[in-house]
Scaffold this motif. Structure first.
Motif, PDB file in Angstrom:
ATOM      1  N   THR A 174     -59.157 -50.147  76.855  1.00  0.00           N
ATOM      2  CA  THR A 174     -58.939 -50.440  75.789  1.00  0.00           C
ATOM      3  C   THR A 174     -59.573 -52.031  75.734  1.00  0.00           C
ATOM      4  O   THR A 174     -60.389 -52.271  74.886  1.00  0.00           O
ATOM      5  CB  THR A 174     -57.838 -51.221  74.924  1.00  0.00           C
ATOM      6  OG1 THR A 174     -57.156 -49.673  75.224  1.00  0.00           O
ATOM      7  CG2 THR A 174     -57.143 -50.804  73.691  1.00  0.00           C
ATOM      8  N   ASP A 206     -51.711 -36.708  62.089  1.00  0.00           N
ATOM      9  CA  ASP A 206     -50.775 -38.178  63.308  1.00  0.00           C
ATOM     10  C   ASP A 206     -51.627 -39.503  62.274  1.00  0.00           C
ATOM     11  O   ASP A 206     -53.105 -39.329  62.411  1.00  0.00           O
ATOM     12  CB  ASP A 206     -50.865 -38.190  63.946  1.00  0.00           C
ATOM     13  CG  ASP A 206     -51.024 -38.767  65.633  1.00  0.00           C
ATOM     14  OD1 ASP A 206     -49.622 -39.038  66.721  1.00  0.00           O
ATOM     15  OD2 ASP A 206     -50.905 -40.083  65.860  1.00  0.00           O
ATOM     16  N   TYR A 260     -51.754 -42.508  63.517  1.00  0.00           N
ATOM     17  CA  TYR A 260     -52.828 -43.143  64.529  1.00  0.00           C
ATOM     18  C   TYR A 260     -53.714 -42.791  64.352  1.00  0.00           C
ATOM     19  O   TYR A 260     -54.998 -43.118  64.024  1.00  0.00           O
ATOM     20  CB  TYR A 260     -51.845 -43.525  65.965  1.00  0.00           C
ATOM     21  CG  TYR A 260     -52.918 -44.289  66.214  1.00  0.00           C
ATOM     22  CD1 TYR A 260     -52.684 -45.710  66.472  1.00  0.00           C
ATOM     23  CD2 TYR A 260     -54.041 -43.398  67.647  1.00  0.00           C
ATOM     24  CE1 TYR A 260     -54.002 -46.451  67.431  1.00  0.00           C
ATOM     25  CE2 TYR A 260     -54.656 -43.944  68.414  1.00  0.00           C
ATOM     26  CZ  TYR A 260     -54.851 -46.104  68.776  1.00  0.00           C
ATOM     27  OH  TYR A 260     -55.450 -46.200  69.757  1.00  0.00           O
ATOM     28  N   LEU A 261     -54.163 -40.986  64.651  1.00  0.00           N
ATOM     29  CA  LEU A 261     -55.183 -41.126  64.551  1.00  0.00           C
ATOM     30  C   LEU A 261     -56.126 -40.914  63.451  1.00  0.00           C
ATOM     31  O   LEU A 261     -57.584 -40.727  63.055  1.00  0.00           O
ATOM     32  CB  LEU A 261     -55.372 -39.235  64.786  1.00  0.00           C
ATOM     33  CG  LEU A 261     -54.520 -38.682  66.267  1.00  0.00           C
ATOM     34  CD1 LEU A 261     -54.781 -37.050  66.595  1.00  0.00           C
ATOM     35  CD2 LEU A 261     -55.814 -39.675  67.252  1.00  0.00           C
ATOM     36  N   ASP A 285     -55.628 -31.272  65.893  1.00  0.00           N
ATOM     37  CA  ASP A 285     -54.137 -32.249  66.759  1.00  0.00           C
ATOM     38  C   ASP A 285     -53.000 -31.338  65.479  1.00  0.00           C
ATOM     39  O   ASP A 285     -51.618 -31.420  65.820  1.00  0.00           O
ATOM     40  CB  ASP A 285     -54.289 -33.798  66.861  1.00  0.00           C
ATOM     41  CG  ASP A 285     -53.022 -34.131  67.072  1.00  0.00           C
ATOM     42  OD1 ASP A 285     -52.459 -34.230  68.460  1.00  0.00           O
ATOM     43  OD2 ASP A 285     -52.191 -34.725  66.359  1.00  0.00           O
ATOM     44  N   CYS A 295     -57.921 -44.331  63.095  1.00  0.00           N
ATOM     45  CA  CYS A 295     -59.255 -44.212  64.231  1.00  0.00           C
ATOM     46  C   CYS A 295     -60.355 -43.577  62.994  1.00  0.00           C
ATOM     47  O   CYS A 295     -61.564 -44.182  62.670  1.00  0.00           O
ATOM     48  CB  CYS A 295     -59.151 -43.282  64.750  1.00  0.00           C
ATOM     49  SG  CYS A 295     -57.535 -44.343  66.105  1.00  0.00           S
ATOM     50  N   LEU A 341     -56.319 -42.664  73.127  1.00  0.00           N
ATOM     51  CA  LEU A 341     -55.666 -42.890  73.606  1.00  0.00           C
ATOM     52  C   LEU A 341     -54.429 -42.094  73.083  1.00  0.00           C
ATOM     53  O   LEU A 341     -53.707 -42.089  73.999  1.00  0.00           O
ATOM     54  CB  LEU A 341     -55.488 -45.026  73.108  1.00  0.00           C
ATOM     55  CG  LEU A 341     -56.257 -45.472  73.924  1.00  0.00           C
ATOM     56  CD1 LEU A 341     -56.392 -47.097  73.325  1.00  0.00           C
ATOM     57  CD2 LEU A 341     -55.835 -45.563  74.930  1.00  0.00           C
ATOM     58  N   ARG A 342     -54.210 -40.895  71.534  1.00  0.00           N
ATOM     59  CA  ARG A 342     -53.596 -41.161  71.798  1.00  0.00           C
ATOM     60  C   ARG A 342     -53.455 -39.777  71.771  1.00  0.00           C
ATOM     61  O   ARG A 342     -52.714 -39.173  71.573  1.00  0.00           O
ATOM     62  CB  ARG A 342     -53.154 -41.141  69.610  1.00  0.00           C
ATOM     63  CG  ARG A 342     -52.043 -39.849  69.139  1.00  0.00           C
ATOM     64  CD  ARG A 342     -50.291 -40.698  69.254  1.00  0.00           C
ATOM     65  NE  ARG A 342     -50.023 -42.248  69.533  1.00  0.00           N
ATOM     66  CZ  ARG A 342     -49.074 -42.164  67.852  1.00  0.00           C
ATOM     67  NH1 ARG A 342     -48.904 -41.287  67.311  1.00  0.00           N
ATOM     68  NH2 ARG A 342     -49.274 -43.661  68.274  1.00  0.00           N
ATOM     69  N   ASP A 343     -54.797 -38.801  71.462  1.00  0.00           N
ATOM     70  CA  ASP A 343     -54.673 -38.063  71.479  1.00  0.00           C
ATOM     71  C   ASP A 343     -54.259 -37.550  72.850  1.00  0.00           C
ATOM     72  O   ASP A 343     -54.853 -35.775  72.803  1.00  0.00           O
ATOM     73  CB  ASP A 343     -56.367 -37.374  70.671  1.00  0.00           C
ATOM     74  CG  ASP A 343     -56.881 -36.322  70.915  1.00  0.00           C
ATOM     75  OD1 ASP A 343     -56.051 -35.451  69.894  1.00  0.00           O
ATOM     76  OD2 ASP A 343     -57.190 -35.791  71.128  1.00  0.00           O
ATOM     77  N   ASP A 366     -52.900 -38.712  75.389  1.00  0.00           N
ATOM     78  CA  ASP A 366     -51.345 -38.778  75.242  1.00  0.00           C
ATOM     79  C   ASP A 366     -50.668 -38.057  76.136  1.00  0.00           C
ATOM     80  O   ASP A 366     -50.874 -37.455  75.798  1.00  0.00           O
ATOM     81  CB  ASP A 366     -50.620 -39.915  74.499  1.00  0.00           C
ATOM     82  CG  ASP A 366     -49.677 -40.398  75.144  1.00  0.00           C
ATOM     83  OD1 ASP A 366     -50.054 -40.677  76.362  1.00  0.00           O
ATOM     84  OD2 ASP A 366     -49.482 -40.957  74.605  1.00  0.00           O
ATOM     85  N   ARG A 368     -54.086 -47.975  80.282  1.00  0.00           N
ATOM     86  CA  ARG A 368     -55.334 -47.069  78.701  1.00  0.00           C
ATOM     87  C   ARG A 368     -55.411 -49.067  78.520  1.00  0.00           C
ATOM     88  O   ARG A 368     -55.992 -49.373  77.209  1.00  0.00           O
ATOM     89  CB  ARG A 368     -53.658 -47.050  78.241  1.00  0.00           C
ATOM     90  CG  ARG A 368     -53.093 -45.538  78.637  1.00  0.00           C
ATOM     91  CD  ARG A 368     -51.791 -44.956  78.082  1.00  0.00           C
ATOM     92  NE  ARG A 368     -51.859 -45.491  76.473  1.00  0.00           N
ATOM     93  CZ  ARG A 368     -52.125 -44.739  75.790  1.00  0.00           C
ATOM     94  NH1 ARG A 368     -52.124 -43.386  75.893  1.00  0.00           N
ATOM     95  NH2 ARG A 368     -51.556 -44.593  74.599  1.00  0.00           N
ATOM     96  N   THR A 378     -58.679 -34.175  64.741  1.00  0.00           N
ATOM     97  CA  THR A 378     -57.237 -34.706  64.186  1.00  0.00           C
ATOM     98  C   THR A 378     -56.576 -33.217  63.252  1.00  0.00           C
ATOM     99  O   THR A 378     -55.593 -32.995  63.469  1.00  0.00           O
ATOM    100  CB  THR A 378     -57.472 -35.265  62.610  1.00  0.00           C
ATOM    101  OG1 THR A 378     -58.449 -36.915  63.182  1.00  0.00           O
ATOM    102  CG2 THR A 378     -56.153 -35.746  62.490  1.00  0.00           C
TER     103      THR A 378
END
Lengths: 115, 523
Positions: free
Chosen positions: B36, B470, B472-473, B376, B476, B101-103, B105, B32, B373
């Motif tokens: 990045t 989320d 974080y998403l 999710d 983004c 990275l989050r989606d 994970d 990761r 998003t």
């Protein structure tokens, strides 16, 4: 004579490849794509001209003004063959995954599964 | 560090990232971090290349691989046009990767990062290469990475979409080789600048000019397939629906544009100024570029209408955006076709096309991220299952609104300026072109309004009531939304860059390209 044989051969390959791509069975479709890419490779070879001797500089350099065939197309075909290997391997694995997911590789049935 | 090394910097960075993420794939933190760092380094490399191209004395930089003199080796060429597309790539790639990275994970993202990096490698190579066969190779790199990304989640839907995508593109690749091989057989060279030089003066280079146009059109049809223009668009919807949102953002925002870029290169760098006779005399066609322009216009008109009409009644968000992608691509290609037909408005039309490519790339990537998003948070993107999201998450609604309003073309977003430019060009061209873009714009408003009403207004459905957006998403999405707003508010530098890139496709730009490849210092 070589030209006739080659052009008929390339035509046959393209025809067989097209026929296979249009089949219902996924593995046959992938075979069709393989045949098509081989047809393309043979066609590429002819694009460099098929007269002349092998492009080898033997002995102490060349002798006189002998025409050689174009070596570049062979390099192109080598590249295309390698790429074809990778995509074919991926395609076959993907077909296997489709079979695992759907229990069939009949494209008509697969389309029905989708909706 | 000479400036010519700047040309391959983005390519090298993306490749190193791919290898690093592959090597460190067993450790989540390593892969990761590498990914990045890699995508930010990629953006930095693209910025460096932009700087080198836009400030240097010659705006065309060529890097000869292995020090072989052009046209015998492979050249990598950076001119304002390729720099422009690379900038778009970097702008879309950074937020998409951060999103992934989050989606993804815990989704087995082990192989996502190398694939994503290889996708960037392929796209970058495609934008930079100055060699036809090498272009084919980069297309293949891009495609192999995108097959795997489309099949990434690997359930029934994804494997089927990937299979369709794969077979279509393999047939396309075979045709691409046929046309490239044919062009080599006819012109005796693969270097794009050299082909351009030879078709401009067939007699001097002993080129038989007759097959060139047909081969070029075959090549353009393959590029149109990669770009997803009607009637070669049928693979698009299932593919974008299947790919993870971050990958769909890149596929729609950038990978499609490689096809557009290739059409641009072939039309304006190679065929412009060619003295090839046109065998068919319809509608007063006299140059190869006219023929290309008519073909492009027909395809583009079909794309605008079919994409817009189909997007209006899709059952899901992802489907709507996929068909919208087809329609919006038509808006990019309409001015391209006009530019090919009418030299008098060429620069203006190209500027419009490029501005639209940028606006669409940013907005559509944003919408795919927003859609991801939502998916999710609620577990679905079916319009019938979502409603009243605006109250749950005003910020997400804001990000979505920025995206669709930019597609619709509302000032001060970047989409407005782009759409305005397209309208102006269409108006100077013909009534038919203007009618097509007006209908297309109305359809855009229709599906944008519909998705907005269905998803964000109305009564809350159970899925939305339990939704947990989320943060974080969301961040983004908001970051990319800010880019869309900033590109519109600060449109002046964007416009200058776009005009600079459009100049690369004029006769002067073409000559500079050829001179740059042959006169560039060999590294």
């Amino acid at each position: 004579m070589t030209e006739v044989v080659l052009s008929v051969g390339i035509g046959m390959l393209f025809a067989i490849g097209t026929f296979l791509v249009l089949r219902r069975d996924l593995v046959r479709v992938i075979f069709g794509v393989i045949v098509l890419s081989q047809a393309t490779n043979v066609y590429l070879i002819t694009m460099g001209g098929i007269q002349g001797v092998a492009p080898v500089v033997g002995g102490h350099g060349g002798h006189g003004e002998t025409a050689v065939t174009d070596p570049l197309v062979q390099a192109l075909v080598l590249t295309a063959v390698v790429i074809g290997l990778a995509t074919t391997a991926f395609a076959l694995v993907l077909a296997y995954r489709v079979y695992e997911e759907h229990g069939t590789i009949d494209l008509d049935r697969l389309q029905g599964v989708e909706r | 560090m000479t400036t010519t090394h700047a040309v391959v910097a983005p390519l090298a960075v993306a490749f190193i990232t791919a290898v690093a993420t592959l090597a460190g794939r067993a450790q989540p933190s390593v892969r990761r971090t590498a990914s990045t760092l890699g995508v930010f380094a990629y953006a930095a490399a693209v910025a460096y290349l932009d700087y080198a191209v836009l400030t240097g004395d010659g705006s065309v930089l060529a890097y000869q691989v292995g020090g072989w003199v052009a046209p015998y080796g492979i050249s990598f060429v950076a001119d304002p046009l390729s720099a422009f597309f690379l900038t778009l790539t970097a702008l879309v790639a950074v937020p998409s990767l951060l999103f992934a990275l989050r989606d993804l994970d815990g989704y087995g993202d082990q192989f996502f990062h190398p694939l994503y990096a290889f996708l960037l490698v392929g796209v970058t190579g495609g934008f930079l290469t100055g060699d036809l066969f090498n272009l084919f190779v980069w297309f293949e790199v891009t495609l192999l990475a995108s097959y795997a990304l489309v099949a990434f989640r690997s359930t029934g839907k994804e494997t089927l979409a990937a299979t369709r995508y794969l077979v279509v593109n393999l047939v396309g690749s075979a045709l691409m080789l046929v046309s490239i091989g044919g062009l080599y057989g006819v012109t005796g060279t693969l270097n794009i600048a050299d082909v351009a030089r030879r078709v401009a003066d067939p007699a001097a280079y002993n080129v038989d000019p007759v097959p060139v146009l047909g081969l070029a059109l075959l090549l353009i049809s393959v590029f149109a397939l990669k770009a997803g223009l009607v009637p070669l668009h049928w693979w698009v919807p299932s593919v974008y629906d299947a790919a993870p949102p971050a990958a769909a953002a890149l596929l729609s925002g950038v990978v499609k544009k490689v096809g557009v870029y290739a059409i641009l290169r072939l039309s304006f760098t190679v065929l412009q100024g060619s003295a090839i006779p046109v065998p068919v005399r319809l509608f007063g066609l006299s140059t190869p570029l006219d023929v290309v322009g008519v073909v492009l216009l027909v395809m583009a008109a079909g794309s605008v209408l079919l994409g817009g009409l189909t997007a209006v009644d899709r059952p899901s968000l992802a489907g709507t955006f996929a068909y919208s992608s087809i329609g919006q691509l038509g808006f990019i290609v309409v001015p391209l076709g006009i530019a090919a037909i009418e030299p008098s408005v060429r620069t203006l039309a190209l500027t419009a096309a490029l501005a639209y490519a940028l606006a669409h790339g940013l907005a559509k990537a944003l919408l795919f991220l927003v859609s991801g998003t939502i998916s999710d948070a609620t577990g679905t993107t079916r319009l019938s299952d979502i409603g009243g999201l605006a109250g749950r998450s005003p910020l997400l609604a804001g990000a979505f609104l920025v995206g669709v309003l930019s597609l619709v073309g509302v000032p001060p977003l970047v989409g407005f300026f782009a759409k305005f430019a397209v309208f102006r060009v269409a108006a100077t061209s013909s009534l038919a072109a203007l009618a097509v873009v007006i209908v297309g714009a109305l359809l855009t408003i229709a599906y944008a309004t519909r998705t907005w009403n269905r998803v964000f207004w109305g009564a809350r459905t159970p899925a939305v009531a339990d939704a947990d957006v989320d943060r974080y998403l969301l961040a983004c999405c908001l970051g990319l939304a800010l880019v869309v707003v900033a590109a519109g508010v600060g449109y002046d530098p964007v416009l200058q860059f776009t005009q600079h890139a459009a100049n690369a496709a004029t006769p002067a730009g073409r000559d500079a390209y050829i001179a740059g490849v042959f006169g560039g210092e060999s590294a």
